[in-house]
Design a protein around this motif. Sequence first.
Motif, PDB file in Angstrom:
ATOM      1  N   ALA A  47     -64.272  40.262   6.363  1.00  0.00           N
ATOM      2  CA  ALA A  47     -63.796  39.864   7.676  1.00  0.00           C
ATOM      3  C   ALA A  47     -64.565  40.746   8.657  1.00  0.00           C
ATOM      4  CB  ALA A  47     -62.296  40.092   7.814  1.00  0.00           C
ATOM      5  N   PRO A  48     -65.266  40.175   9.615  1.00  0.00           N
ATOM      6  CA  PRO A  48     -66.035  41.010  10.531  1.00  0.00           C
ATOM      7  C   PRO A  48     -65.121  41.884  11.368  1.00  0.00           C
ATOM      8  CG  PRO A  48     -66.015  38.724  11.266  1.00  0.00           C
ATOM      9  CD  PRO A  48     -65.355  38.758   9.930  1.00  0.00           C
ATOM     10  N   ALA A  49     -65.643  43.002  11.834  1.00  0.00           N
ATOM     11  CA  ALA A  49     -64.876  43.878  12.705  1.00  0.00           C
ATOM     12  C   ALA A  49     -64.537  43.112  13.974  1.00  0.00           C
ATOM     13  CB  ALA A  49     -65.685  45.125  13.030  1.00  0.00           C
ATOM     14  N   PRO A  50     -63.306  43.224  14.447  1.00  0.00           N
ATOM     15  CA  PRO A  50     -62.908  42.439  15.618  1.00  0.00           C
ATOM     16  C   PRO A  50     -63.602  42.917  16.892  1.00  0.00           C
ATOM     17  CG  PRO A  50     -61.181  43.978  15.024  1.00  0.00           C
ATOM     18  CD  PRO A  50     -62.221  44.066  13.949  1.00  0.00           C
ATOM     19  N   ALA A  51     -63.826  41.967  17.794  1.00  0.00           N
ATOM     20  CA  ALA A  51     -64.366  42.306  19.108  1.00  0.00           C
ATOM     21  C   ALA A  51     -63.250  42.978  19.906  1.00  0.00           C
ATOM     22  CB  ALA A  51     -64.844  41.050  19.815  1.00  0.00           C
ATOM     23  N   LEU A 102     -60.965  18.077  -6.352  1.00  0.00           N
ATOM     24  CA  LEU A 102     -60.345  19.171  -5.599  1.00  0.00           C
ATOM     25  C   LEU A 102     -61.400  20.214  -5.291  1.00  0.00           C
ATOM     26  CD1 LEU A 102     -57.809  20.623  -4.504  1.00  0.00           C
ATOM     27  CD2 LEU A 102     -57.566  21.648  -6.770  1.00  0.00           C
ATOM     28  N   LEU A 103     -61.539  20.537  -4.032  1.00  0.00           N
ATOM     29  CA  LEU A 103     -62.460  21.593  -3.595  1.00  0.00           C
ATOM     30  C   LEU A 103     -61.612  22.693  -2.976  1.00  0.00           C
ATOM     31  CD1 LEU A 103     -65.258  22.779  -2.935  1.00  0.00           C
ATOM     32  CD2 LEU A 103     -65.179  21.493  -0.797  1.00  0.00           C
ATOM     33  N   GLY A 104     -61.695  23.875  -3.528  1.00  0.00           N
ATOM     34  CA  GLY A 104     -60.945  25.011  -2.994  1.00  0.00           C
ATOM     35  C   GLY A 104     -61.887  26.064  -2.446  1.00  0.00           C
ATOM     36  N   GLU A 105     -61.607  26.524  -1.233  1.00  0.00           N
ATOM     37  CA  GLU A 105     -62.409  27.578  -0.619  1.00  0.00           C
ATOM     38  C   GLU A 105     -61.497  28.758  -0.318  1.00  0.00           C
ATOM     39  OE1 GLU A 105     -65.375  26.377   2.368  1.00  0.00           O
ATOM     40  OE2 GLU A 105     -64.515  24.378   2.154  1.00  0.00           O
ATOM     41  N   ARG A 106     -61.950  29.942  -0.646  1.00  0.00           N
ATOM     42  CA  ARG A 106     -61.174  31.148  -0.431  1.00  0.00           C
ATOM     43  C   ARG A 106     -62.042  32.159   0.322  1.00  0.00           C
ATOM     44  NH1 ARG A 106     -58.425  27.861  -2.405  1.00  0.00           N
ATOM     45  NH2 ARG A 106     -57.143  27.815  -4.240  1.00  0.00           N
ATOM     46  N   CYS A 107     -61.465  32.806   1.303  1.00  0.00           N
ATOM     47  CA  CYS A 107     -62.171  33.834   2.076  1.00  0.00           C
ATOM     48  C   CYS A 107     -61.228  35.013   2.257  1.00  0.00           C
ATOM     49  CB  CYS A 107     -62.603  33.280   3.432  1.00  0.00           C
ATOM     50  SG  CYS A 107     -63.441  34.497   4.464  1.00  0.00           S
ATOM     51  N   TYR A 108     -61.624  36.170   1.746  1.00  0.00           N
ATOM     52  CA  TYR A 108     -60.813  37.357   1.848  1.00  0.00           C
ATOM     53  C   TYR A 108     -61.652  38.474   2.464  1.00  0.00           C
ATOM     54  CZ  TYR A 108     -57.931  34.963  -1.595  1.00  0.00           C
ATOM     55  OH  TYR A 108     -57.159  34.055  -2.246  1.00  0.00           O
ATOM     56  N   GLY A 109     -61.037  39.321   3.226  1.00  0.00           N
ATOM     57  CA  GLY A 109     -61.748  40.456   3.785  1.00  0.00           C
ATOM     58  C   GLY A 109     -60.802  41.337   4.564  1.00  0.00           C
ATOM     59  N   SER A 110     -61.228  42.545   4.824  1.00  0.00           N
ATOM     60  CA  SER A 110     -60.401  43.457   5.613  1.00  0.00           C
ATOM     61  C   SER A 110     -61.295  44.223   6.583  1.00  0.00           C
ATOM     62  CB  SER A 110     -59.637  44.419   4.703  1.00  0.00           C
ATOM     63  OG  SER A 110     -60.526  45.214   3.968  1.00  0.00           O
ATOM     64  N   PHE A 111     -60.684  44.765   7.595  1.00  0.00           N
ATOM     65  CA  PHE A 111     -61.400  45.557   8.589  1.00  0.00           C
ATOM     66  C   PHE A 111     -60.533  46.735   8.982  1.00  0.00           C
ATOM     67  CE2 PHE A 111     -58.855  42.588  10.999  1.00  0.00           C
ATOM     68  CZ  PHE A 111     -58.286  43.398  11.968  1.00  0.00           C
ATOM     69  N   GLU A 112     -61.172  47.738   9.535  1.00  0.00           N
ATOM     70  CA  GLU A 112     -60.461  48.883  10.102  1.00  0.00           C
ATOM     71  C   GLU A 112     -61.281  49.425  11.252  1.00  0.00           C
ATOM     72  OE1 GLU A 112     -59.403  53.359   8.733  1.00  0.00           O
ATOM     73  OE2 GLU A 112     -58.612  51.748   7.445  1.00  0.00           O
TER      74      GLU A 112
END
Length: 158
Positions: A47-51, A102-112
């Motif tokens: 997950a990109p760092a938030p603006a 069935l097409l499954g997409e997964r996106c996981y991430g973290s930021f600090e």
Amino acid sequence: MTPITHAPPRRSVSQTPFGWLRTEIDRLFDDFSPSRAILHFGTEGFAPAPALEMTSGDNEYRLTAELPGIKEDDVELSVADGMLKLRGDKREVQDHKQDGHLLGERCYGSFERNLPLPADVNYAAISAEFRKGVLTVTLPKNAEAAERSRRIAITNSD
């Protein structure tokens, strides 16, 4: 309100070699150009760092963080030792069914993000609101801290 500049985000080193490489490339760009929003590389698994934007008014500072696709329960905000810590996790799951497939997409991430706070912030009165993917943090100024500061005259000794 007057904008306040801040340091670019620092990313934690990923577990994979490609994640580490991406982190190092992003760090190089961060060191040379603080405004490089269009230069973010692929974010697979991240997950990109938030603006962030911080403004200053007469009685308070206001910090806004854009957190699209992140739920309020996945955001943590804390303050300690003059630092405001914003961390979060993005978990996006999309399943598409079409013609028996069935097409499954997964996106996981973290930021600090860790931001140093101005010395005149009243920590006890900090509040936050999360609305439509935007976190707004209100940081009231401490009137007593402003009274403790003053301009010092400089004299010429020649």
